[in-house]
Structures are given as C-alpha cells and as structure tokens.
Design an enzyme around this catalytic site. Structure first.
Site, PDB file in Angstrom:
ATOM      1  N   GLU A   1       5.849  78.905 -53.535  1.00 61.34           N
ATOM      2  CA  GLU A   1       4.696  79.674 -53.036  1.00 61.34           C
ATOM      3  C   GLU A   1       4.180  80.627 -54.105  1.00 61.34           C
ATOM      4  O   GLU A   1       2.968  80.747 -54.320  1.00 61.34           O
ATOM      5  CB  GLU A   1       5.087  80.451 -51.770  1.00 61.34           C
ATOM      6  CG  GLU A   1       3.902  81.205 -51.185  1.00 61.34           C
ATOM      7  CD  GLU A   1       4.309  82.231 -50.142  1.00 61.34           C
ATOM      8  OE1 GLU A   1       5.139  81.922 -49.281  1.00 61.34           O
ATOM      9  OE2 GLU A   1       3.781  83.352 -50.207  1.00 61.34           O
TER      10      GLU A   1
ATOM     11  N   SER B   1      16.184  79.365 -48.907  1.00 61.63           N
ATOM     12  CA  SER B   1      15.090  79.881 -48.071  1.00 61.63           C
ATOM     13  C   SER B   1      14.955  81.386 -48.289  1.00 61.63           C
ATOM     14  O   SER B   1      15.868  82.154 -47.978  1.00 61.63           O
ATOM     15  CB  SER B   1      15.387  79.578 -46.595  1.00 61.63           C
ATOM     16  OG  SER B   1      14.636  80.440 -45.767  1.00 61.63           O
TER      17      SER B   1
HETATM   18  S1  SF4 Z   1       7.064  82.064 -43.280  1.00 63.35           S
HETATM   19 FE1  SF4 Z   1       6.006  80.561 -41.989  1.00 63.35          FE
HETATM   20  S2  SF4 Z   1       4.209  81.611 -41.164  1.00 63.35           S
HETATM   21 FE2  SF4 Z   1       4.964  82.802 -42.922  1.00 63.35          FE
HETATM   22  S3  SF4 Z   1       3.788  82.039 -44.662  1.00 63.35           S
HETATM   23 FE3  SF4 Z   1       5.682  80.870 -44.618  1.00 63.35          FE
HETATM   24  S4  SF4 Z   1       5.187  79.043 -43.421  1.00 63.35           S
HETATM   25 FE4  SF4 Z   1       3.564  80.563 -43.031  1.00 63.35          FE
END
Ligand code: SF4
Length: 394
Positions: A175, A310
C-alpha cells in the site's frame, strides 16, 4: 483493456463458497451472546470490531466473482490479495495465479497476455505497474479499497501543490509503495516514508537544521523518492499514513513534524509549509478502539489472530501488549499445548515459542483479529484453547 471496479453481479452465486471457506459457527455464537463465551472456568471476550473489514470483504468477493466470471481464462493476482495465508491459499486452490510472491519470486507482470485477467489487490498497485498492465491490454479487476483511494486523492494534491509527501508507513508494504508512487505523476513529486516516532524524530532534527545530509540520506535510502534532497524537500511537507498504522502514533508524528516546521520557520509560514489529514481507515480505527475496550476489562491474556505480515494485525498486538500478556498467532496450529505456543512478538523478525502461556485456574482471555483474518480461523483458535481444558465449544 477492459477495466472492472464494481464486480460482476455474482454476489449471490458466490455466497455459498464464501460461507464454506470463511464462516464460523463459534464466532457467530460468541457475537450472539454479547461478544463473550464461557467455557468451563475460561471466559473469552471478543472485540466488538474484529476480522474482515469492508475493504477485504469486497476484495475477496471480487476475486471469487472473477474466477466465476472467467472460468476458462488465466486469472492472475499481482500479489497477495490481502495479508492472510489462508485466504491466499484458497485463491491458489481456485486456480488463481500469483504474479509476485512475498519472497520476491513469481513470474512477474511481464508474463501477462492481452487475453488474461489480472486482479489488483485491496492495497492497490503502483502507478508504474498500472501503466504496464494497461499497455498489455488485459482485463483488469480492481479491488483497491476506497480508503486507499482516498489517501491517493490527498497525496495527488500534495504532488500538484509542490508539497513533499511524508508517509507514516512501512516503505516495503504494497500500500505504501502504491501511495508513494503517486508522487511520480509530476516531475517535482517527492516522498519520504517514516516508519515510527524514532524516524520522525530524525526528520524533525533535520528540519531544525541539526541533521547531517549524508547520514540522513543513508538512513532513508530505500524510503524516499529518487533524487530526494532533504535541504529543500523538507521545506514544504504534507502528511499521510498507510491506512493500517497505529493511529495514536500517526497523530503524534503529525504534531512532531508540525512543531519542527514551526521552530524552523515560525508561525507565520506554517500554513504554506504544512498540510495534514488523517488517512487511518475507519476499519483500522474501529479495531484499535475495540481492542482497547477489551483491555479495559483486564483480561489475563490477549490472543491476536492474523497473518504475521499483516500491518493492522501487528498493530493490534502492539496495542494489546502494553496492557496484557499478548500472543499474536496466525492460526490455531500455533497452540501446541497448554505449555507451549508459537507466536510473533511485535517488532520481532520471526515467530518464537513461549512456554507456560496458559495459567491454571479461572481465566479471562481477550480475543481479536486483524482486518484480513477470516472468522473460521478465529473460531478454530477458540476451539483449540477450550480443548486444552477438555471442553468442546462447537
Ligand atoms: S484495512 Fe480494510 S478498510 Fe482499511 S484500507 Fe485496508 S482494506 Fe480498506
């Protein structure tokens, strides 16, 4: 190129498969009894917000729909769809291939042919990957979460307004790499990724004129845009976060950097030199708030369930560890017996084994799970712990 962002209207037909793969009667039972379960002299307290978030729900659903929509095509994922080993394994079992593996292996995006289908994960992909995939002309199914798109929107504004994006995140996380890549849309775009307070403090020192350029660039070598020049690029900064960071830390880092700019340039310039917005997603915030609510009930120990890579799961474990003995496990197999558990302490490079983790006598056990953890994995953990005292909870 054909681009899908809203699924294929197959929600109803994939429901049974999703239920078979991820549903848990135990978890539904705990929710139904006020998020608490008594098993002999043990009480399990489940956080009110836990497990799959809206973004993960959507991404996993789209992947299942895609497989069903294109049964005869080669379907790829650019990499892990979310950071949970069980979900990724299930997608592989369905014949979905991974272009990049977490260890750096995999065939790579260059293997994709125009007739293939490529699923983009919930964390999104870099602008460079997107450009390459568009040029191939394959079918794209984009599951990028709306909360990530919201970060991009704000970072895009920094790029066009000439602000350097300071991203609170992990520079190697998909991300954050995707978010940072947004700055490459304009030639003057710059970014710097800071992982925690310690790194933010180094940036603050530099802003105050106390840093050493070479040491600074060495420290952030892999975490900044190419050609980053701290003497000029830290003059106007805009803050953003990876959506899954510890929100309290993000707020603190924002304030540290604002204060450093104030010290250096004075209050009259702060508005033209500093911008910030909160990009922790609501699902992450809700899970962090809920774990605090469980901790307020003073459990004897906390179990946090989710993939070791995670980000949001490991931050839940970090929060919990401040108040209770905490074990971050990726599934029920980590519970070897009442005297031995495999788990990953926050910040450790690899899982470790701990003995005597389950004290004798009455126990209150707090439970939570990251946004990428399916309910069946949570239910299996509850069943495994109860079984250590000879109790069947199913
Ligand atoms: S944790 Fe879930 S809701 Fe938050 S940005 Fe990531 S995928 Fe989207």
């Amino acid at each position: 190129m054909t681009y899908y962002q809203r699924g294929f209207g197959l929600k109803e037909s994939i429901k049974p498969a999703l239920r078979a793969d991820y549903h848990s009667r135990i978890v539904e039972g705990i929710k139904g009894s006020g998020y608490s379960l008594s098993a002999g002299d043990m009480t399990f307290l489940l956080a009110r917000e836990f497990g799959f978030c809206y973004g993960v729900d959507r991404a996993v659903e789209y992947a299942y729909e895609t497989r069903r929509q294109f049964p005869d095509r080669v379907v790829y994922l650019t990499g892990e769809i979310i950071h949970n080993p069980h979900v990724n394994r299930r997608l592989r079992d369905m014949g979905i291939r991974f272009l990049r593996e977490p260890d750096g292996g995999g065939p790579g995006l260059e293997q994709v042919r125009p007739q293939d289908v490529v699923i983009l994960p919930a964390f999104g992909v870099t602008m460079q990957d997107m450009t390459l995939l568009r040029s191939i002309g394959c079918v794209l199914v984009d599951t990028t979460c709306g909360s990530v798109l919201n970060v991009w929107k704000n970072v895009d504004r920094y790029a066009t307004a000439g602000f350097t994006a300071i991203i609170h995140g992990k520079y190697a996380h998909e991300e954050t790499r995707a978010t940072a890549s947004r700055m490459s849309a304009v030639s003057t775009g710059r970014y710097l990724v800071v992982r925690d307070r310690e790194e933010a403090a180094l940036v603050c020192e530099y802003i105050r004129g106390r840093g050493e350029r070479r040491a600074f660039l060495q420290r952030f070598e892999r975490a900044c845009s190419s050609g980053f020049e701290p003497d000029t690029d830290l003059g106007r900064i805009g803050l953003a976060n990876q959506t899954t960071m510890l929100s309290s830390e993000s707020v603190e880092i924002q304030e540290m950097l604002r204060q450093a700019l104030l010290d250096r340039h004075g209050p009259e310039e702060i508005d033209v030199r500093f911008r910030a917005f909160d990009t922790i997603c609501s699902a992450t915030q809700d899970r962090q708030d809920s774990v605090m609510a469980v901790l307020a009930r003073r459990p004897d120990l906390m179990i946090v369930i989710g993939g070791y890579n995670s980000s949001n799961t490991s931050h839940l474990a970090a929060l919990a560890a401040k108040s209770a003995p905490t074990f971050h496990i990726d599934d029920a197999d980590c519970i070897v017996n009442a005297g031995l558990i495999r788990h990953k302490p926050f910040g450790a490079a690899a899982p470790v084994e701990s003995s005597d983790w389950l004290p004798d006598g009455p126990l209150t056990i707090g439970l939570t799970a990251g946004a990428s953890t399916p309910n069946n994995k949570i239910g299996e953990v509850v069943a495994a712990i109860a079984a250590l005292r000879g109790i069947a909870v199913d």
